[in-house]
Design a protein around this motif. Sequence first.
Motif, PDB file in Angstrom:
ATOM      1  N   THR A  36       0.733  -1.256   0.129  1.00 49.31           N
ATOM      2  CA  THR A  36       0.139  -0.069   0.180  1.00 49.31           C
ATOM      3  C   THR A  36       0.822   1.169   0.062  1.00 49.31           C
ATOM      4  O   THR A  36       0.413   2.302  -0.530  1.00 49.31           O
ATOM      5  N   ARG A  37       1.923   1.212   0.731  1.00 48.11           N
ATOM      6  CA  ARG A  37       2.875   2.420   0.707  1.00 48.11           C
ATOM      7  C   ARG A  37       3.765   2.385  -0.361  1.00 48.11           C
ATOM      8  O   ARG A  37       4.168   3.706  -0.823  1.00 48.11           O
ATOM      9  N   THR A  38       4.013   1.541  -1.223  1.00 47.09           N
ATOM     10  CA  THR A  38       4.966   1.579  -2.064  1.00 47.09           C
ATOM     11  C   THR A  38       4.531   1.034  -3.708  1.00 47.09           C
ATOM     12  O   THR A  38       5.051   1.342  -4.668  1.00 47.09           O
ATOM     13  N   GLY A  39       3.638   0.159  -3.620  1.00 47.81           N
ATOM     14  CA  GLY A  39       3.328  -0.811  -4.835  1.00 47.81           C
ATOM     15  C   GLY A  39       4.454  -1.930  -4.978  1.00 47.81           C
ATOM     16  O   GLY A  39       4.245  -2.623  -5.965  1.00 47.81           O
ATOM     17  N   ILE A  40       5.263  -2.154  -4.151  1.00 46.39           N
ATOM     18  CA  ILE A  40       6.415  -3.043  -4.330  1.00 46.39           C
ATOM     19  C   ILE A  40       6.006  -4.566  -3.922  1.00 46.39           C
ATOM     20  O   ILE A  40       5.355  -4.419  -2.815  1.00 46.39           O
ATOM     21  N   ARG A  41       5.854  -5.754  -4.675  1.00 43.99           N
ATOM     22  CA  ARG A  41       5.735  -7.034  -4.147  1.00 43.99           C
ATOM     23  C   ARG A  41       6.908  -7.852  -3.988  1.00 43.99           C
ATOM     24  O   ARG A  41       7.224  -8.586  -3.144  1.00 43.99           O
ATOM     25  N   GLU A  42       8.009  -7.589  -5.082  1.00 43.35           N
ATOM     26  CA  GLU A  42       9.089  -8.294  -4.942  1.00 43.35           C
ATOM     27  C   GLU A  42      10.115  -7.582  -5.610  1.00 43.35           C
ATOM     28  O   GLU A  42       9.895  -6.565  -6.075  1.00 43.35           O
ATOM     29  N   ARG A  43      11.378  -7.936  -5.381  1.00 46.71           N
ATOM     30  CA  ARG A  43      12.672  -7.465  -5.909  1.00 46.71           C
ATOM     31  C   ARG A  43      13.747  -8.510  -6.370  1.00 46.71           C
ATOM     32  O   ARG A  43      13.627  -9.512  -5.393  1.00 46.71           O
ATOM     33  N   ARG A  44      14.647  -8.218  -6.974  1.00 49.67           N
ATOM     34  CA  ARG A  44      15.563  -9.187  -7.324  1.00 49.67           C
ATOM     35  C   ARG A  44      16.932  -8.727  -6.499  1.00 49.67           C
ATOM     36  O   ARG A  44      17.215  -7.510  -6.484  1.00 49.67           O
ATOM     37  N   ILE A  45      17.585  -9.771  -5.852  1.00 49.56           N
ATOM     38  CA  ILE A  45      19.009  -9.339  -5.513  1.00 49.56           C
ATOM     39  C   ILE A  45      20.003 -10.176  -5.987  1.00 49.56           C
ATOM     40  O   ILE A  45      19.963 -11.535  -5.953  1.00 49.56           O
ATOM     41  N   ALA A  46      21.178  -9.567  -6.259  1.00 46.59           N
ATOM     42  CA  ALA A  46      22.261 -10.399  -6.873  1.00 46.59           C
ATOM     43  C   ALA A  46      23.137 -11.090  -5.735  1.00 46.59           C
ATOM     44  O   ALA A  46      22.951 -10.954  -4.524  1.00 46.59           O
ATOM     45  N   ASP A  47      23.598 -12.448  -6.138  1.00 43.00           N
ATOM     46  CA  ASP A  47      24.066 -13.102  -4.963  1.00 43.00           C
ATOM     47  C   ASP A  47      25.450 -12.597  -4.827  1.00 43.00           C
ATOM     48  O   ASP A  47      26.023 -11.577  -5.457  1.00 43.00           O
ATOM     49  N   GLN A  48      26.214 -13.037  -3.654  1.00 41.25           N
ATOM     50  CA  GLN A  48      27.642 -12.601  -3.389  1.00 41.25           C
ATOM     51  C   GLN A  48      28.626 -12.548  -4.483  1.00 41.25           C
ATOM     52  O   GLN A  48      29.541 -11.580  -4.569  1.00 41.25           O
TER      53      GLN A  48
END
Length: 325
Positions: A36-48
């Motif tokens: 509700t505050r941002t519209g974000i459900r998920e994001r991608r995160i690069a591994d180490q």
Amino acid sequence: MNNVGIIGLGHYLPEHILTNFDLEKMVDTTDEWIITRTGIRERRIADQSQRNSHLAINAAREALKNAKLDPHDVDLIIVATISPDTSFPSVACLVQKALHARRATAFDISAACSGYLYGITTAKQFIQNGLYKNALVVASEKISTYIDWNDRSTCVLFGDGAGACVLSKVPGDRGIIADYLHAEGHFGELMEIISKERKSCDQTVKTMDLPRISMQGKELFKAAVNSMAHAALTVIKKAGMKLSDIDWVIPHQANDRILSAVAKKLDLPKEKVFVNIDKYGNMSSASTAVALYEAVEQGKIKRGDNIVLVTFGAGLVSAANVVKW
Ligand code: ACO
């Protein structure tokens, strides 16, 4: 004289998906608050093992392939990033090396979330003045490096990714028609990368915290709405067009509520604003690059459409371009 235009697009997104439900287990937050505050459900995160250049190189390769351009024919590589592998070599030089683009001049630029458009406008000048023929502009961020995963006010907002384009002269009336670049350094403290000193009990400095993002969200929200609306109107006027001539707006994706507020301020139907923040969060410079890639890939942007690219980011820096596709 022919315009400079975009002749190929690329992107790269790390495989690992971090959902709002994953974040619920890490900090005191909820899926409902984040959506509700941002519209974000998920994001991608690069591994180490994936550094920024890994993302940049993959996006660059796809853009060259789509442009049907041999790396040997690239004269200029610009990488927009605020999260490079190291201070040097630049990510642009790492991309040049990986592609074997030996003839290319290569450098990075730092303009936060406006970096892709700063890069496009910079590269465009080199082609327009005849110094270079083909330019590769990459926007690549491993912004997860700067996230404090204990800070719920920032860790839910960002993600990693990269996008790229190839610029060259294009026929007819297509291409980049107008540019707008702006900076307001006096608002720089609204969003910074900070390192805090930790002192031992005898007050001698023992360690530095890792650099991390510090942000004044509410003030940034207002600045983002005002500066993106202003940038869009200014560049449309420079292009000799009216808002009603614009088919698509491809904005920086910092918060879906910011995008709704910009559309409202411009009196523009939200349906004309491309939104993919739900899948990726804020990828800084890469957000606009990946949004443009997806809008074209999904067939939303068609040949002859007038599009506005518009961004806002830490610095503060804003930018916009009108492109006839
Ligand atoms: N989960 C649950 N609660 C939270 C979270 C969270 N992840 N984060 C903050 N809260 C709480 C706060 O502590 C606060 O609680 P309180 O009322 O008890 O003090 C409450 O939620 C409201 O917090 P606000 O900061 O007022 O929430 P707001 O509606 O302003 O939303 C946000 C915050 C999403 C950060 C918004 O201000 C925003 O998007 N700002 C713009 C950010 C931006 O554009 N950044 C990047 C631009 S530059 C670039 O992209 C590089």
